[in-house]
Design an enzyme around this catalytic site. Structure first.
Site: not given
Ligand code: OAD
Ligand code: ZN
Length: 277
Positions: A70, A111, A126, A243
């Site tokens: 991390y 992020d 998350h 996508n």
């Protein structure tokens, strides 16, 4: 079921009418910023995939190794910037807000690139690389220190030959709250862990109320986010997938735009002629 449309003019008509837009994002929205996605090439750190280190068991067994991973990911973000897709979403939120219309980002990413691009309504399903949670007192705080603790300085090299730093647990990031001193962990949701119920609740509310949904750069395989877009589409709301690959949900959606998010979103979310100047 009919195949999803790839007509931008048709999408733009739905966009012009929308008052409450949800943009659901995954790792692919950050791909053009140079942040590797989870599935597909570039997902390795040393000899592991994120899925092996982002677990409570890995942290229990080897907190030093998980912190190195991390620490590396935090440090890398210092060299990355929001891309055209993040910026298009943030600009759209700002512009539509002045028209009394709502844009909210529901992201699986940790992020913080949406925040750095200027998005304000963000639900981080998350968690975040830049928050810690104390394993003893549970306190969650923002933490942008670089390095996060002296022992991690220059550690976390990603190449497979790099030596594990084997940092003693008392030198890993520790809680600063008076009398606590507990081991800190990244405030991210790991495999096998549930989402924060308050965040999930807010996300479900937004999804229930939206009248347009964009699903950008996610493989739609990790639950619960994987079912968000299909359940919105099942209400009859237009849902557009951005996508370069088809996914397991593509055929249940109204639109599929086949390509990198940065090539489509600026056009998709640009000012519509029906909007005020
Ligand atoms: P994935 O790595 O599973 O999927 C990334 C998706 O982005 C794929 O469908 C790619 O085709 C697409 N993609 C790649 N480049 C793109 C581009 N330039 N523009 C648009 N799309 C692009 O990432 P997620 O779906 O975010 O969870 O993964 C979901 C969750 O699984 C993550 O949040 C993480 C992971 O394991 C946890 O850590 C709990
Ligand atoms: Zn504590």
């Amino acid at each position: 079921m009919t195949a999803p449309s790839s007509s931008m003019p048709q999408f733009r008509e739905d966009f012009a009418k929308a008052k409450h837009i949800v943009v659901l994002t995954g790792a692919g929205v950050s791909a053009e910023s140079g942040v590797p996605t989870f599935r597909g090439a570039g997902g390795y750190w040393r000899k592991w995939q994120a899925q092996q280190l982002a677990t409570p068991e890995a942290f229990e067994d080897n907190p030093s190794l998980v912190w190195e991973f991390y620490h590396y990911r935090r440090e890398v973000m210092g060299t990355k910037d929001p891309n055209k897709a993040h910026i298009a979403i943030a600009e759209c939120e700002k512009r539509l807000k002045s028209q009394g219309r709502r844009v909210v980002v529901i992201t699986q990413n940790i992020d913080e690139l949406h925040k750095r691009a200027g998005s304000e309504n963000i639900l981080e399903l998350h968690g975040s690389l830049f928050k810690t949670r104390c394993t003893k007192c549970e306190e969650v705080i923002e933490n942008r220190l670089s390095p996060i603790c002296p022992a991690l300085a220059d550690k976390g090299a990603p190449d497979p030959e790099a030596k594990d730093a084997k940092i003693p647990v008392d030198q890993l990031p520790r809680c600063k709250k008076a009398g606590c001193g507990g081991l800190l962990r990244p405030h991210v949701v790991w495999f096998g862990e549930g989402l924060d119920p308050a965040v999930l609740d807010s996300a479900e509310n937004e999804l229930d109320q939206c009248d347009l949904c964009l699903v950008v750069g996610t493989s739609s395989v990790v639950y619960p986010a994987a079912m968000f877009a299909p359940s919105v589409a099942a209400r009859g709301v237009p849902v557009a997938e951005f996508n370069p690959e088809k996914t397991g949900v593509t055929n249940s959606l109204g639109y599929h735009f086949h390509g990198p998010a940065g090539s489509f979103l600026p056009e998709a979310l640009a000012r519509h002629p029906s909007e005020p100047e």
